[in-house]
Design a protein around this motif. Sequence first.
Motif, PDB file in Angstrom:
ATOM      1  N   ALA A 191     -60.598  21.620 -21.186  1.00 13.87           N
ATOM      2  CA  ALA A 191     -59.684  22.505 -20.470  1.00 13.87           C
ATOM      3  C   ALA A 191     -59.158  21.820 -19.209  1.00 13.87           C
ATOM      4  N   GLU A 192     -60.017  21.092 -18.532  1.00 10.93           N
ATOM      5  CA  GLU A 192     -59.605  20.355 -17.334  1.00 10.93           C
ATOM      6  C   GLU A 192     -58.569  19.292 -17.681  1.00 10.93           C
ATOM      7  N   LEU A 193     -58.773  18.605 -18.797  1.00  7.60           N
ATOM      8  CA  LEU A 193     -57.837  17.571 -19.234  1.00  7.60           C
ATOM      9  C   LEU A 193     -56.470  18.187 -19.538  1.00  7.60           C
ATOM     10  N   TYR A 194     -56.477  19.288 -20.276  1.00  9.61           N
ATOM     11  CA  TYR A 194     -55.214  19.933 -20.617  1.00  9.61           C
ATOM     12  C   TYR A 194     -54.500  20.441 -19.367  1.00  9.61           C
ATOM     13  N   GLU A 195     -55.236  20.985 -18.429  1.00  9.69           N
ATOM     14  CA  GLU A 195     -54.611  21.482 -17.203  1.00  9.69           C
ATOM     15  C   GLU A 195     -53.991  20.335 -16.407  1.00  9.69           C
ATOM     16  N   SER A 196     -54.631  19.169 -16.429  1.00  8.83           N
ATOM     17  CA  SER A 196     -54.067  17.999 -15.755  1.00  8.83           C
ATOM     18  C   SER A 196     -52.759  17.580 -16.405  1.00  8.83           C
ATOM     19  N   GLY A 212     -41.849  16.318 -15.508  1.00  7.56           N
ATOM     20  CA  GLY A 212     -41.114  16.650 -16.722  1.00  7.56           C
ATOM     21  C   GLY A 212     -41.577  15.825 -17.911  1.00  7.56           C
ATOM     22  N   TYR A 213     -41.133  16.257 -19.085  1.00  4.54           N
ATOM     23  CA  TYR A 213     -41.637  15.618 -20.308  1.00  4.54           C
ATOM     24  C   TYR A 213     -41.175  14.177 -20.454  1.00  4.54           C
ATOM     25  N   HIS A 214     -39.906  13.906 -20.219  1.00  2.00           N
ATOM     26  CA  HIS A 214     -39.391  12.576 -20.480  1.00  2.00           C
ATOM     27  C   HIS A 214     -40.008  11.529 -19.550  1.00  2.00           C
ATOM     28  N   ALA A 215     -40.325  11.915 -18.315  1.00  2.00           N
ATOM     29  CA  ALA A 215     -40.920  10.967 -17.365  1.00  2.00           C
ATOM     30  C   ALA A 215     -42.435  10.879 -17.491  1.00  2.00           C
ATOM     31  N   LEU A 216     -43.020  11.776 -18.256  1.00  2.54           N
ATOM     32  CA  LEU A 216     -44.469  11.750 -18.437  1.00  2.54           C
ATOM     33  C   LEU A 216     -44.872  10.543 -19.286  1.00  2.54           C
ATOM     34  N   THR A 217     -45.868   9.812 -18.854  1.00  4.24           N
ATOM     35  CA  THR A 217     -46.362   8.655 -19.610  1.00  4.24           C
ATOM     36  C   THR A 217     -47.841   8.821 -19.904  1.00  4.24           C
ATOM     37  N   MET A 218     -48.272   8.178 -20.959  1.00  4.03           N
ATOM     38  CA  MET A 218     -49.697   8.228 -21.292  1.00  4.03           C
ATOM     39  C   MET A 218     -50.520   7.489 -20.247  1.00  4.03           C
ATOM     40  N   ASP A 219     -49.931   6.498 -19.581  1.00  2.00           N
ATOM     41  CA  ASP A 219     -50.632   5.817 -18.480  1.00  2.00           C
ATOM     42  C   ASP A 219     -50.931   6.798 -17.359  1.00  2.00           C
ATOM     43  N   ALA A 220     -49.943   7.631 -17.029  1.00  2.00           N
ATOM     44  CA  ALA A 220     -50.139   8.609 -15.963  1.00  2.00           C
ATOM     45  C   ALA A 220     -51.187   9.641 -16.364  1.00  2.00           C
ATOM     46  N   VAL A 221     -51.148  10.063 -17.624  1.00  3.61           N
ATOM     47  CA  VAL A 221     -52.152  11.018 -18.109  1.00  3.61           C
ATOM     48  C   VAL A 221     -53.544  10.408 -18.043  1.00  3.61           C
ATOM     49  N   ARG A 253     -58.701  10.625 -15.958  1.00  7.77           N
ATOM     50  CA  ARG A 253     -59.838   9.682 -15.973  1.00  7.77           C
ATOM     51  C   ARG A 253     -60.314   9.451 -17.409  1.00  7.77           C
ATOM     52  N   CYS A 254     -59.351   9.265 -18.284  1.00 10.58           N
ATOM     53  CA  CYS A 254     -59.620   9.024 -19.700  1.00 10.58           C
ATOM     54  C   CYS A 254     -58.805   7.813 -20.127  1.00 10.58           C
ATOM     55  N   LYS A 259     -56.416   5.252 -22.032  1.00 12.31           N
ATOM     56  CA  LYS A 259     -55.215   5.480 -22.835  1.00 12.31           C
ATOM     57  C   LYS A 259     -55.524   5.314 -24.318  1.00 12.31           C
ATOM     58  N   ALA A 260     -56.405   4.368 -24.643  1.00 13.45           N
ATOM     59  CA  ALA A 260     -56.769   4.161 -26.048  1.00 13.45           C
ATOM     60  C   ALA A 260     -57.409   5.418 -26.624  1.00 13.45           C
ATOM     61  N   THR A 261     -58.244   6.074 -25.831  1.00 16.45           N
ATOM     62  CA  THR A 261     -58.888   7.307 -26.288  1.00 16.45           C
ATOM     63  C   THR A 261     -57.857   8.415 -26.489  1.00 16.45           C
ATOM     64  N   LEU A 262     -56.903   8.509 -25.570  1.00 11.83           N
ATOM     65  CA  LEU A 262     -55.865   9.532 -25.698  1.00 11.83           C
ATOM     66  C   LEU A 262     -55.065   9.343 -26.981  1.00 11.83           C
ATOM     67  N   TYR A 263     -54.680   8.113 -27.263  1.00 15.15           N
ATOM     68  CA  TYR A 263     -53.921   7.848 -28.486  1.00 15.15           C
ATOM     69  C   TYR A 263     -54.776   8.084 -29.731  1.00 15.15           C
ATOM     70  N   ARG A 264     -56.038   7.721 -29.643  1.00 14.16           N
ATOM     71  CA  ARG A 264     -56.907   7.886 -30.812  1.00 14.16           C
ATOM     72  C   ARG A 264     -57.117   9.365 -31.141  1.00 14.16           C
TER      73      ARG A 264
END
Length: 216
Positions: A18-23, A32-41, A46-47, A49-54
């Motif tokens: 829930a904390e991850l989704y809220e972030s 905004g969506y277009h400027a959002l990057t997986m690096d920023a997420v 604190r996760c 990027k490889a884990t996020l994509y997986r």
Amino acid sequence: MTESATARRLRITPERLAELYESVLDLLREVGYHALTMDAVAARTRCSKATLYRQWGGKAELVAQAVRHDTPSSAQAGETDTGSLKGDLYALTLCRDDARIERNSALMRGLTMAIHTEPDLRDAFREYLIDPAKEDLRAALRRAVARGEIHADNPAVDFIMHMMIGAFVSRLSVEEEAPTQAFLVSYIDAVVLPALAARTPALPVVGTAVPGHPRG
């Protein structure tokens, strides 16, 4: 992939998920969506990027899952049988208070625009949000038909999703204001139920009360 399956594969607690989704939602509100990057997420959550994509495959699915997490599930709303179509539509629609509706209105407006240009986001929203919401409404209509409140061959039945989305879109577009619970209740009473020709017995509303609006 359901949220519970995601949590199991990530081996994290529901609270951490829930904390991850809220972030993710906070970042969306900021850039905004277009400027959002997986690096920023990755940095914000604190996760890696490889884990996020997986786990989520990409930005579109992650965002759709985050919005879904912030939206009451069918277990909370859609499977609630209040005993009347009016009560069911109230329960499905009034799952958020006015403050949360207003907080998310700008976010959803931006995502709606992005959906038109991003096929991956459109597909993810359909899978995780639109299709489940349609099924929740269909379930409520099936119960209403079984109770004899509406006729199954009423042509308005096919447009229930359009009508419900219209309540949110029209308020933002015409009046430039976020819909309130009182507005949504009035819209259901004045537009949706008459279109369905539903007989609406006076029953208490399940869930959040709407100040200043008579129930029944």
